[in-house]
Design an enzyme around this catalytic site. Structure first.
Site, PDB file in Angstrom:
ATOM      1  N   CYS A   1       0.839  -1.207   0.000  1.00 22.14           N
ATOM      2  CA  CYS A   1       0.000   0.000   0.000  1.00 22.14           C
ATOM      3  C   CYS A   1       0.876   1.261   0.000  1.00 22.14           C
ATOM      4  CB  CYS A   1      -0.906  -0.043   1.227  1.00 22.14           C
ATOM      5  SG  CYS A   1      -1.791   1.473   1.568  1.00 22.14           S
TER       6      CYS A   1
ATOM      7  N   CYS B   1       0.038   3.865   2.641  1.00 22.25           N
ATOM      8  CA  CYS B   1       0.529   3.392   3.945  1.00 22.25           C
ATOM      9  C   CYS B   1       1.990   3.765   4.125  1.00 22.25           C
ATOM     10  CB  CYS B   1       0.372   1.879   4.057  1.00 22.25           C
ATOM     11  SG  CYS B   1      -1.321   1.289   3.944  1.00 22.25           S
TER      12      CYS B   1
END
Length: 176
Positions: free
Chosen positions: A23, A26
């Site tokens: 991600c 993230c």
């Protein structure tokens, strides 16, 4: 030890960062969370939970997107933030965990509201200059939807329906 038991046994408030290695948002949030974790060291614990390794915890907490940061105090959720955000938007999570004061969602900022209302009005206005009925309908509908995104949080009908739908989904979830 499962997530909920670990949360109940922890003495300090906790901010949990639900993330995944694949991600990109993230990864963008990670340095900010680490910095805030250092700023609140000894007062608020920071846990990183890999979403791929803990799907049951994500389901139980109704997490539908990552990164999601959730602040807990005494085992209860105090605040939540989904998506990449700057330090100024994530710091209130740590403060809420520390103080126990729940963070309320204020909705879009005034400038965002005005931009959305302006774009919506412009699309509706544009519809009057187009002589193709199907395009007029699409532009008016799109303009209306964009305008609604600027005021949805102030609409009592939206609040009632969204609360009902939220409670409906909560009832369908098995209790742990």
């Amino acid at each position: 030890m499962d997530f909920n038991q670990r949360l109940r046994n922890n003495k300090r408030p906790v901010v949990v960062d639900f993330w995944a290695p694949w991600c990109m948002p993230c990864r963008a949030v990670s340095p900010v969370v680490e910095k805030l974790g250092k700023d609140y060291a000894g007062k608020v614990d920071v846990w990183k939970v890999n979403a791929d390794d803990e799907p049951e915890a994500l389901r139980a907490l109704h997490i539908y997107g990552i990164p999601t940061l959730i602040a807990f105090r005494d085992g209860q959720e105090i605040a939540r933030r989904t998506g990449a955000a700057p330090e100024s938007a994530l710091a209130p999570l740590f403060e809420a965990a520390l103080t126990g004061v729940k963070v309320t969602n204020k909705g879009p900022a005034l400038s965002d509201r005005l931009i959305r209302l302006g774009v919506g009005l412009a699309l509706i206005g544009l519809a009057f200059f187009i002589n193709i009925f199907a395009y007029q309908i699409v532009l008016v509908a799109l303009g209306g939807v964009i305008m609604f995104t600027g005021v949805y949080d102030r609409c009592p009908i939206y609040r009632a329906v969204s609360s009902y739908v939220k409670n409906l989904f909560k009832r369908d979830q098995p209790q742990q």
